[in-house]
Scaffold this motif. Sequence first.
Motif, PDB file in Angstrom:
ATOM      1  N   SER A  55      97.321 104.511  80.322  1.00  0.00           N
ATOM      2  CA  SER A  55      95.915 104.687  79.961  1.00  0.00           C
ATOM      3  C   SER A  55      95.049 103.545  80.495  1.00  0.00           C
ATOM      4  O   SER A  55      93.846 103.675  80.599  1.00  0.00           O
ATOM      5  N   ASP A  56      95.694 102.398  80.831  1.00  0.00           N
ATOM      6  CA  ASP A  56      94.939 101.278  81.375  1.00  0.00           C
ATOM      7  C   ASP A  56      95.035 101.254  82.909  1.00  0.00           C
ATOM      8  O   ASP A  56      94.689 100.273  83.540  1.00  0.00           O
ATOM      9  N   ALA A 112      94.496 109.636  91.885  1.00  0.00           N
ATOM     10  CA  ALA A 112      94.603 109.220  90.475  1.00  0.00           C
ATOM     11  C   ALA A 112      93.545 109.836  89.557  1.00  0.00           C
ATOM     12  O   ALA A 112      92.579 110.423  90.022  1.00  0.00           O
ATOM     13  N   HIS A 113      93.783 109.637  88.244  1.00  0.00           N
ATOM     14  CA  HIS A 113      92.904 110.060  87.116  1.00  0.00           C
ATOM     15  C   HIS A 113      92.865 111.568  86.951  1.00  0.00           C
ATOM     16  O   HIS A 113      91.853 112.127  86.509  1.00  0.00           O
ATOM     17  N   ASN A 125      89.601 112.569  84.346  1.00  0.00           N
ATOM     18  CA  ASN A 125      89.001 111.310  83.894  1.00  0.00           C
ATOM     19  C   ASN A 125      90.026 110.529  83.064  1.00  0.00           C
ATOM     20  O   ASN A 125      89.689 109.864  82.101  1.00  0.00           O
ATOM     21  N   THR A 126      91.321 110.677  83.417  1.00  0.00           N
ATOM     22  CA  THR A 126      92.372 110.031  82.612  1.00  0.00           C
ATOM     23  C   THR A 126      92.628 108.609  83.116  1.00  0.00           C
ATOM     24  O   THR A 126      92.279 108.273  84.247  1.00  0.00           O
ATOM     25  N   GLY A 127      93.255 107.796  82.283  1.00  0.00           N
ATOM     26  CA  GLY A 127      93.577 106.405  82.646  1.00  0.00           C
ATOM     27  C   GLY A 127      92.334 105.535  82.609  1.00  0.00           C
ATOM     28  O   GLY A 127      91.374 105.826  81.886  1.00  0.00           O
ATOM     29  N   ASN A 128      92.335 104.465  83.400  1.00  0.00           N
ATOM     30  CA  ASN A 128      91.219 103.514  83.421  1.00  0.00           C
ATOM     31  C   ASN A 128      90.088 104.073  84.293  1.00  0.00           C
ATOM     32  O   ASN A 128      89.939 103.704  85.453  1.00  0.00           O
TER      33      ASN A 128
END
Length: 385
Positions: free
Chosen positions: A310-311, A330-331, A354-357
């Motif tokens: 998540s980071d 990514a994301h 819109n996942t992660g950082n």
Amino acid sequence: MKKIYLKILIIFLTIAVLFNSLPIAYAASSEKNEITKKLQETKDDLKEVNDQKKESQNKVNELSNKIDSYETQINSLKSEIDTKTKEVEEMQKKLDTLEAEREKNQNLLDERLVTLYESGEVSYMDVLLSSADITQFISNYYMIETLTAADKELIQKLEDEKNEIAETQSKLNASLEEIENKKAELESVQSELNKSKDAEQSKVDELTEQSHDLESDVAAYEKKMKELDAKEKAQEAALKNKIEQAEANYSTSGTSSKGFIRPVNSGRITATMYYSSGSYHGAVDFGVSVGTPVYAAADGVVVTATWGGSDSYGYYIKIKHYNGLYTLYAHASSLAVSVGQVVKQGQLIMYSGNTGNSTGPHLHFEVRTSPGGYSNRVNPLNYLP
Ligand SMILES: [Zn+2]
């Protein structure tokens, strides 16, 4: 209106893909994490149980020492009781002997008196008066007086001696009773200590059993970890093999690998190698809404399709291309391919999200010269049309 239908369709597809493809992608690593966690928890439990066991065992040992010390005291009292009991018995024997002697002497005296009494009619005076002359009278008188006095004295002496011994014996009996009371008291304390010790010992036994159970759990988890490690290694080997095979097939198929295509059909570039702030980014960001299809930039093999944290990348994909480069996406909101899968340029690989950082829906796109390490990132704009 059309847009709304499209959105609903995209959401529906996103959910469908999410539930179908994601769990498979990172199931093995998640299982490993779970086992590692369980293993650590079990080891912690084992340590706690062993500590408790040690504590209880110490208590048992302490109680055992106390019980032993009481045993020593009780045994010493027992031998004291034995000695005193023997003394009392000895005294009783003496008393019996003295009593027998006293009785004997009393009988002698009685007999003598009776003889005197009977031989001289009815009275003692008669005996004296029946004396033939004064000499005999004196002789008789003294004989009777001396004999009876000696008898009486002896009897009195025996009586005194008997009383003295009886008094000592009674004192001894009192002291014996005191010792016996003390012994009973010690035995009662010892019995309580024994009960405590037994209770503590059953704790130790129970904890020992728990400890054994936890030890076998640890062994089982360790075995499972080894199995998972072996499985992971086998998977890695299989992936390597797949990549090699795909590369071999590719070179013979003659498909061109020069240049990448844009991974999304829409969306403007919102960030390049450096953010507008000047800080390093190492990628190109495409501003696309959640659910936008993302395509493979070139032919290759999927080497990563997982949750990156998540980071960090959130759900992401990495593809190894036949020109030696890697691309990373990514994301994602969901993934459409899995590790080891051979993909063609333009093939759907995931849906952006819109996942992660991530501060808003976008696709983060990297090009790398080797699979790992941020320092191997190169400017994607050099490869994109
Ligand atoms: Zn980015």
